[in-house]
Design an enzyme around this catalytic site. Structure first.
Site, short mmCIF file in Angstrom:
data_model
loop_
_atom_site.label_atom_id
_atom_site.label_comp_id
_atom_site.label_asym_id
_atom_site.label_seq_id
_atom_site.Cartn_x
_atom_site.Cartn_y
_atom_site.Cartn_z
N HIS A 43 -29.36 -7.32 -25.77
CA HIS A 43 -30.26 -8.44 -25.47
C HIS A 43 -31.33 -8.61 -26.54
O HIS A 43 -32.00 -9.65 -26.59
CB HIS A 43 -30.88 -8.30 -24.07
CG HIS A 43 -31.97 -7.29 -23.94
ND1 HIS A 43 -31.77 -6.05 -23.42
CD2 HIS A 43 -33.28 -7.36 -24.23
CE1 HIS A 43 -32.91 -5.39 -23.39
NE2 HIS A 43 -33.85 -6.17 -23.90
N ASP A 60 -25.12 -3.48 -22.65
CA ASP A 60 -26.37 -3.86 -23.30
C ASP A 60 -26.67 -3.00 -24.52
O ASP A 60 -27.80 -2.52 -24.71
CB ASP A 60 -27.56 -3.83 -22.34
CG ASP A 60 -28.72 -4.69 -22.83
OD1 ASP A 60 -28.62 -5.24 -23.95
OD2 ASP A 60 -29.73 -4.81 -22.11
N SER A 108 -37.59 -2.47 -26.11
CA SER A 108 -36.13 -2.45 -25.93
C SER A 108 -35.42 -2.10 -27.23
O SER A 108 -35.73 -2.64 -28.29
CB SER A 108 -35.63 -3.81 -25.44
OG SER A 108 -35.97 -4.01 -24.10
#
Length: 359
Positions: A97, A128, A211
C-alpha cells in the site's frame, strides 16, 4: 496505513544479621550489616537501578545505531512511506500500500542526502508487501539483519523505525503486545484490503509514514514490517494509540525472497479452499455465510465434494458469515492442513474434511 525481554533481576531476600552483645560489655560491639532501609542500602539500590537503566539505554542506542541506516524513506507520487534495505544490490522491502499503483520512486537512504531513484520490482497486495530496487545502489548500502519470528515473545521490547508524517529516521518504542493476530486491512485510504495472519501486535507508535519500516528487537534484528494501526469506527476511524500491527519477518522473507529471485510470488505460503465465493444474507438481511460460486477442479473444496450453491457456515470451530471471516479463519493455516468445513446444501447441514490448497 502508509504514512504495521526485559528480564527483571530477582530481588534478593534481605540478609538479616543478629549481633549479640554481652550485658556488661565495656566497649561497643561491632555493628552488623545496616538494615535494608538504611541510607547506605538505599544508595546501593539506587546505584544498581541506575546501572541497569544505563545498560538498557545502551541497548536502545546500539539497536538504533545498527538498524536505522538500513531504514529508508520512500516517496511515491501521492504518498510517503518507509522501507527496509533487503540486500546490498539495492532491493528494498516495503508495504504494497506504500507503492500503490506507482512504478517509480524517490528513496532517501542513510548513506546520502540526495534522494535516489528506484523502480518497482513487484507488488504482492495479498500480503501487503512489495519490493523496489534502487537504480544505482550507493556504496555502503547496509542491508538489515532479519530475525526469527519463532523467537518473538509477548513483553519483548521493540522499536519501530521509519518516517512517520515524513519525519525520516524517527524511532518509537514499546513492547510486543501479542503475536498470531489476524487482521483485515481496510481499502480506505489506499489500503489493499488484505487479510493478514500471524501479525505481531505492538504498543510502539505506528503513524502514517511508518508503514514499510522496521520493527526491531534489542538484538538489532528486524522482526516485522509495521503495517497497520488499529482504528475505532466509533471515533470516525481514528487510530487507536498503542495498538499497531507488523507483518512477521517469516512472511517478509517468504515473499521478498521470491520477488528478488524470480520477480514475482509463485508460492504464497497461504492456505485456501480453492473456491470463488460471495457473502450471502439471511432472511433478516444479516450476513449468513459464504456461497460457493465456483470450486476449482482439483482444488481442496472440490476434492472434498463441495459444489457451487453450497453455503459455508463454519471452518472447524469458527463461524463463517462473510468472505472476510472466511479469509480470517484460513489466515493462520498453511497449505496441506486439514480443516472441517460445515456447509448447507438444499437446506441440509453437511460437513467435509478439506485439505487446504494455496492461494
Amino acid at each position: 496505513m502508509d504514512a504495521p525481554r526485559v528480564r527483571t533481576p530477582p530481588t534478593s531476600p534481605a540478609l538479616v544479621a543478629a549481633v549479640v552483645c554481652g550485658a556488661v560489655l565495656v566497649s561497643g560491639c561491632a555493628a552488623g550489616p545496616r538494615p535494608a532501609g538504611s541510607p547506605a542500602a538505599a544508595d546501593r539500590h539506587g546505584v544498581a537501578t541506575a546501572g541497569r537503566a544505563a545498560e538498557l539505554e545502551d541497548d536502545y542506542r546500539d539497536a538504533i545505531r545498527n538498524v536505522l541506516p538500513s531504514v529508508v524513506q520512500i516517496d511515491a507520487r501521492d504518498t510517503v512511506g518507509s522501507g527496509v534495505v533487503y540486500d546490498d544490490r539495492g532491493h528494498i522491502v516495503t508495504n504494497a500500500h506504500v507503492v500503490g499503483q506507482e512504478k517509480d520512486f524517490r528513496v532517501t537512504v542513510a548513506t546520502g542526502e540526495e534522494p535516489l531513484t528506484a523502480k518497482l520490482v513487484s507488488s504482492y497486495p495479498e500480503q501487503d508487501l512489495a519490493v523496489v530496487r534502487l537504480d544505482r545502489p550507493p556504496e555502503g548500502l547496509k542491508p538489515a539483519v532479519l530475525g526469527d519470528s519463532s523467537d518473538v515473545e509477548v513483553g519483548q521490547i521493540v522499536l519501530a523505525m521509519g518516517s512517520p508524517l515524513g519525519l525520516s529516521g524517527s524511532v518509537t518504542q514499546g513492547i510486543v503486545s501479542a503475536t498470531g493476530r489476524t487482521v483485515s486491512e481496510s481499502r480506505a485510504g489506499g489500503g489493499t484490503g488484505a487479510t493478514i495472519g500471524n501479525m505481531v501486535q505492538t504498543s510502539a507508535a505506528i503513524n502514517p509514514g511508518n508503514s514499510g519500516g522496521a520493527l526491531v528487537n534489542l538484538d538489532s534484528e528486524v522482526i516485522g514490517i509495521p503495517t497497520l494501526a488499529a482504528a475505532d469506527p466509533r471515533l470516525g476511524g481514528s487510530a487507536v494509540p498503542g495498538i499497531g500491527f507488523a507483518i512477521p519477518v517469516s512472511m517478509v522473507r517468504t515473499v521478498a525472497d521470491q520477488i528478488v529471485r524470480t520477480g514475482r510470488v509463485t508460492d504464497s505460503g497461504r492456505a485456501a479452499l480453492n473456491i470463488t465465493g460471495r457473502t450471502v444474507l439471511t432472511d433478516d438481511y444479516r450476513p449468513g455465510g459464504v456461497a460457493v460460486v465456483e470450486a476449482t477442479p482439483g482444488g481442496g473444496a472440490a476434492e472434498a465434494g463441495l459444489k457451487p450453491g453450497d453455503i459455508i457456515t463454519r471452518i472447524d470451530d469458527t463461524p463463517i458469515t462473510t468472505m472476510t471471516s472466511l479469509l480470517e479463519a484460513l489466515a493462520p493455516a498453511k497449505p496441506g492442513d486439514e480443516v472441517t468445513v460445515a456447509y448447507t446444501r438444499g437446506g441440509r447441514s453437511l460437513t467435509a474434511r478439506v485439505t487446504l490448497g494455496e492461494i
